[in-house]
Design an enzyme around this catalytic site. Structure first.
Site, PDB file in Angstrom:
ATOM      1  CB  THR A 125     -13.179  12.070  28.948  1.00  7.42           C
ATOM      2  OG1 THR A 125     -13.374  11.369  27.726  1.00  7.42           O
ATOM      3  CG2 THR A 125     -13.980  13.367  28.853  1.00  7.42           C
ATOM      4  CG  ASP A 126     -10.639   9.837  24.742  1.00  8.13           C
ATOM      5  OD1 ASP A 126     -11.802   9.986  25.156  1.00  8.13           O
ATOM      6  OD2 ASP A 126     -10.252   8.788  24.169  1.00  8.13           O
ATOM      7  CD  GLU A 127     -16.291  10.640  25.021  1.00  6.22           C
ATOM      8  OE1 GLU A 127     -17.281  11.264  24.633  1.00  6.22           O
ATOM      9  OE2 GLU A 127     -16.349   9.491  25.501  1.00  6.22           O
ATOM     10  CE1 TYR A 149     -18.891  12.596  30.272  1.00  2.00           C
ATOM     11  CE2 TYR A 149     -17.955  11.912  28.163  1.00  2.00           C
ATOM     12  CZ  TYR A 149     -17.893  11.967  29.546  1.00  2.00           C
ATOM     13  OH  TYR A 149     -16.831  11.394  30.204  1.00  2.00           O
ATOM     14  CE  LYS A 153     -15.380  14.580  32.762  1.00  2.00           C
ATOM     15  NZ  LYS A 153     -15.427  14.275  34.227  1.00  2.00           N
TER      16      LYS A 153
HETATM   17  P1  NAD Z   1     -20.272   6.348  36.042  1.00  2.00           P
HETATM   18  O1  NAD Z   1     -21.427   6.972  35.338  1.00  2.00           O
HETATM   19  O2  NAD Z   1     -20.148   4.871  36.094  1.00  2.00           O
HETATM   20  O3  NAD Z   1     -20.222   6.866  37.563  1.00  2.00           O
HETATM   21  C1  NAD Z   1     -20.487   8.181  37.928  1.00  2.00           C
HETATM   22  C2  NAD Z   1     -20.678   8.212  39.438  1.00  2.00           C
HETATM   23  O4  NAD Z   1     -20.895   9.586  39.826  1.00  2.00           O
HETATM   24  C3  NAD Z   1     -21.907   7.431  39.912  1.00  2.00           C
HETATM   25  O5  NAD Z   1     -21.579   6.680  41.055  1.00  2.00           O
HETATM   26  C4  NAD Z   1     -22.921   8.524  40.262  1.00  2.00           C
HETATM   27  O6  NAD Z   1     -23.831   8.146  41.271  1.00  2.00           O
HETATM   28  C5  NAD Z   1     -21.994   9.643  40.717  1.00  2.00           C
HETATM   29  N1  NAD Z   1     -22.612  10.985  40.598  1.00  2.00           N
HETATM   30  C6  NAD Z   1     -23.270  11.490  39.528  1.00  2.00           C
HETATM   31  N2  NAD Z   1     -23.691  12.740  39.811  1.00  2.00           N
HETATM   32  C7  NAD Z   1     -23.273  13.021  41.076  1.00  2.00           C
HETATM   33  C8  NAD Z   1     -23.382  14.157  41.912  1.00  2.00           C
HETATM   34  N3  NAD Z   1     -24.039  15.272  41.508  1.00  2.00           N
HETATM   35  N4  NAD Z   1     -22.829  14.112  43.135  1.00  2.00           N
HETATM   36  C9  NAD Z   1     -22.163  12.985  43.573  1.00  2.00           C
HETATM   37  N5  NAD Z   1     -22.055  11.884  42.825  1.00  2.00           N
HETATM   38  C10 NAD Z   1     -22.586  11.895  41.584  1.00  2.00           C
HETATM   39  O7  NAD Z   1     -18.990   7.020  35.379  1.00  2.00           O
HETATM   40  P2  NAD Z   1     -17.553   6.407  35.069  1.00  2.00           P
HETATM   41  O8  NAD Z   1     -17.583   5.751  33.751  1.00  2.00           O
HETATM   42  O9  NAD Z   1     -17.081   5.666  36.271  1.00  2.00           O
HETATM   43  O10 NAD Z   1     -16.703   7.746  34.916  1.00  2.00           O
HETATM   44  C11 NAD Z   1     -16.103   8.354  36.050  1.00  2.00           C
HETATM   45  C12 NAD Z   1     -15.371   9.603  35.609  1.00  2.00           C
HETATM   46  O11 NAD Z   1     -14.393   9.258  34.631  1.00  2.00           O
HETATM   47  C13 NAD Z   1     -16.272  10.634  34.944  1.00  2.00           C
HETATM   48  O12 NAD Z   1     -15.849  11.910  35.359  1.00  2.00           O
HETATM   49  C14 NAD Z   1     -16.019  10.453  33.455  1.00  2.00           C
HETATM   50  O13 NAD Z   1     -16.205  11.658  32.744  1.00  2.00           O
HETATM   51  C15 NAD Z   1     -14.563  10.042  33.457  1.00  2.00           C
HETATM   52  N6  NAD Z   1     -14.133   9.188  32.340  1.00  2.00           N
HETATM   53  C16 NAD Z   1     -14.824   8.053  32.020  1.00  2.00           C
HETATM   54  C17 NAD Z   1     -14.364   7.242  30.993  1.00  2.00           C
HETATM   55  C18 NAD Z   1     -15.071   5.954  30.642  1.00  2.00           C
HETATM   56  O14 NAD Z   1     -14.669   5.283  29.697  1.00  2.00           O
HETATM   57  N7  NAD Z   1     -16.098   5.533  31.377  1.00  2.00           N
HETATM   58  C19 NAD Z   1     -13.205   7.596  30.282  1.00  2.00           C
HETATM   59  C20 NAD Z   1     -12.527   8.767  30.639  1.00  2.00           C
HETATM   60  C21 NAD Z   1     -12.995   9.553  31.674  1.00  2.00           C
HETATM   61  P1  TYD Z   2     -19.818   4.513  24.376  1.00  2.00           P
HETATM   62  O1  TYD Z   2     -19.537   3.248  25.104  1.00  2.00           O
HETATM   63  O2  TYD Z   2     -21.126   5.199  24.602  1.00  2.00           O
HETATM   64  O3  TYD Z   2     -18.595   5.486  24.670  1.00  2.00           O
HETATM   65  P2  TYD Z   2     -18.219   6.934  24.022  1.00  2.00           P
HETATM   66  O4  TYD Z   2     -19.297   7.382  23.114  1.00  2.00           O
HETATM   67  O5  TYD Z   2     -18.124   7.779  25.229  1.00  2.00           O
HETATM   68  O6  TYD Z   2     -16.935   6.691  23.311  1.00  2.00           O
HETATM   69  O7  TYD Z   2     -19.700   4.260  22.814  1.00  2.00           O
HETATM   70  C1  TYD Z   2     -18.495   3.754  22.262  1.00  2.00           C
HETATM   71  C2  TYD Z   2     -18.655   3.637  20.749  1.00  2.00           C
HETATM   72  O8  TYD Z   2     -19.652   2.674  20.459  1.00  2.00           O
HETATM   73  C3  TYD Z   2     -19.108   4.926  20.064  1.00  2.00           C
HETATM   74  O9  TYD Z   2     -18.496   4.995  18.790  1.00  2.00           O
HETATM   75  C4  TYD Z   2     -20.603   4.746  19.900  1.00  2.00           C
HETATM   76  C5  TYD Z   2     -20.712   3.230  19.691  1.00  2.00           C
HETATM   77  N1  TYD Z   2     -21.968   2.607  20.182  1.00  2.00           N
HETATM   78  C6  TYD Z   2     -22.718   1.803  19.324  1.00  2.00           C
HETATM   79  O10 TYD Z   2     -22.389   1.629  18.132  1.00  2.00           O
HETATM   80  N2  TYD Z   2     -23.841   1.230  19.819  1.00  2.00           N
HETATM   81  C7  TYD Z   2     -24.266   1.412  21.089  1.00  2.00           C
HETATM   82  O11 TYD Z   2     -25.332   0.867  21.475  1.00  2.00           O
HETATM   83  C8  TYD Z   2     -23.484   2.235  21.966  1.00  2.00           C
HETATM   84  C9  TYD Z   2     -23.902   2.468  23.385  1.00  2.00           C
HETATM   85  C10 TYD Z   2     -22.330   2.805  21.469  1.00  2.00           C
END
Ligand code: NAD
Ligand code: TYD
Length: 337
Positions: A125-127, A149, A153
């Site tokens: 992730t960019d984070e 988090y 990562k």
């Molecule tokens: P999500 O929370 O929707 O899904 C996570 C999945 O992992 C779920 O299905 C959960 O059951 C499974 N899981 C959790 N712990 C587990 C374990 N111990 N063993 C097996 N399975 C397990 O997450 P997401 O938003 O789909 O993100 C997926 C990946 O992408 C993550 O690694 C996250 O860090 C990365 N990512 C997410 C975003 C975003 O915007 N959501 C952006 C960049 C990177």
């Molecule tokens: P989020 O979707 O949790 O993603 P991330 O923190 O991983 O970027 O949050 C996106 C942005 O929105 C972040 O600046 C926090 C803000 N936010 C709110 O203002 N209210 C909310 O209820 C949530 C969940 C996030």
């Protein structure tokens, strides 16, 4: 030749979109989805593959050494999506983040090394870069994570790097910005706002609402993962950004506007601890490989909102669950009173 690939976390948001994308694109390959089905994992996300011989679901934990080794032994490559993924939950308690995101990645790397898989793709992730005010991060920027988090990562990425350098494992990493699209659990900002707005519930905006995020449509993330997995240089990391920056108030307004809801639903609430001010990626490196996003800002938000409008039962089931109700009360009970 057809391949068998292990996808971890394939029942979550991005993982399920990726499984669908991949099997449509490579009809001769097979995918094993290892997922623990935490609160964020939902078998309904891939129910369209229930009867597809190319797809196998295994209910289990990436921290389970024996299980992981037995699955990796049959696979040509690994995509590690599995993670605890929500910043606000990591602030409430970080233990599961360290366990799954760090130790789980180690277990997968060990198995991949032993069985000499052709590719290990870490979904990052960019984070991991932290927070910035000006410009954009390229892949050479140091990792300076600021919440549990992003720290988990970044730690996982350190292990991936070490397994490449020490053991010669063929690793690649993608660092994507905030994904939006179908099947995102409604704890993340965009689906939370859409579903709250549909129900005329408040949209909680942390702090002053001026923090900036870059948004990437999930299918565009999937195409970048596909490209980097097949064409990326081993040992390298690739940024994947949508170049769609917007602050919190702008995101809330765009959603209210498309749904025809009043701005009075927008509610400023107590800020998130350690709230990162801005994320911005320079994605020149993955673009040089040939990637470009297919969907622009407005279209990605429009499609995302429409999906939640069309799939009410999917998110209503989640929002009625014990886990969601307990989490919502804990996170927003005081903030929205
Ligand atoms: P999500 O929370 O929707 O899904 C996570 C999945 O992992 C779920 O299905 C959960 O059951 C499974 N899981 C959790 N712990 C587990 C374990 N111990 N063993 C097996 N399975 C397990 O997450 P997401 O938003 O789909 O993100 C997926 C990946 O992408 C993550 O690694 C996250 O860090 C990365 N990512 C997410 C975003 C975003 O915007 N959501 C952006 C960049 C990177
Ligand atoms: P989020 O979707 O949790 O993603 P991330 O923190 O991983 O970027 O949050 C996106 C942005 O929105 C972040 O600046 C926090 C803000 N936010 C709110 O203002 N209210 C909310 O209820 C949530 C969940 C996030």
């Amino acid at each position: 030749m057809s391949k068998t690939l292990l996808v971890t976390g394939g029942s979550g948001f991005i993982g399920s979109n990726f499984v669908r994308y991949y099997l449509n694109r490579y009809p001769d390959d097979r995918i094993i989805n290892l997922d623990k089905l935490t609160y964020a994992g939902n078998p309904a996300n891939l129910s369209d593959f229930d009867d597809d011989d190319r797809y196998r679901f295994v209910h289990g934990d990436i921290c389970d050494v024996e299980l992981v080794e037995s699955l990796v032994a049959d696979c040509d490559g690994v995509f590690n999506f599995a993670a605890e993924s929500h910043v606000d939950r990591s602030i409430l308690g970080g233990a599961e983040f360290v366990q799954t995101d760090v130790y789980g990645t180690y277990v997968l790397l060990e198995a991949a090394r032993k069985h000499e898989v052709e590719r290990f793709h870490q979904i990052s992730t960019d984070e991991v870069y932290g927070s910035l005010t000006e410009g954009a991060w390229d892949e050479g920027f140091p990792m300076e994570p600021r919440n549990p988090y992003s720290a988990s990562k970044a730690s996982a990425e350190m292990l991936v790097r070490a397994y490449h350098i020490t053991h010669g494992l063929q690793t690649v990493v993608t660092r994507a910005s905030n994904n939006i699209g179908p099947y995102q659990y409604p704890e993340k900002r965009v689906p939370l706002y859409i579903t709250n707005a549909i129900d005329d519930q408040p949209l909680p905006v942390y702090g002053n609402g001026l923090q900036i995020r870059d948004h990437l449509f999930v299918d565009d993330h999937c195409s970048a993962i596909d490209l980097v997995f097949h064409e990326g240089v081993a040992g390298e990391a690739y940024n994947v950004g949508g170049e769609n920056e917007a602050n919190g108030v702008e995101v809330a307004r765009a959603i209210l506007d498309q749904l025809g809801k009043p701005e009075s639903l927008l509610q400023f609430v107590e800020d998130r601890a350690g709230h990162d001010q801005r994320y911005a990626l320079n994605s020149g490196k993955v673009r040089q490989l040939g990637w470009q996003p297919a969907v622009d800002t407005e279209e990605s938000m429009r499609r995302t909102i429409q999906w939640y409008v069309d799939n009410e039962s999917w998110w209503r089931d989640i929002k009625a669950s014990d886990d969601y109700l307990a989490y919502y009360k804990r996170q927003y009970g005081e903030r929205l009173k």
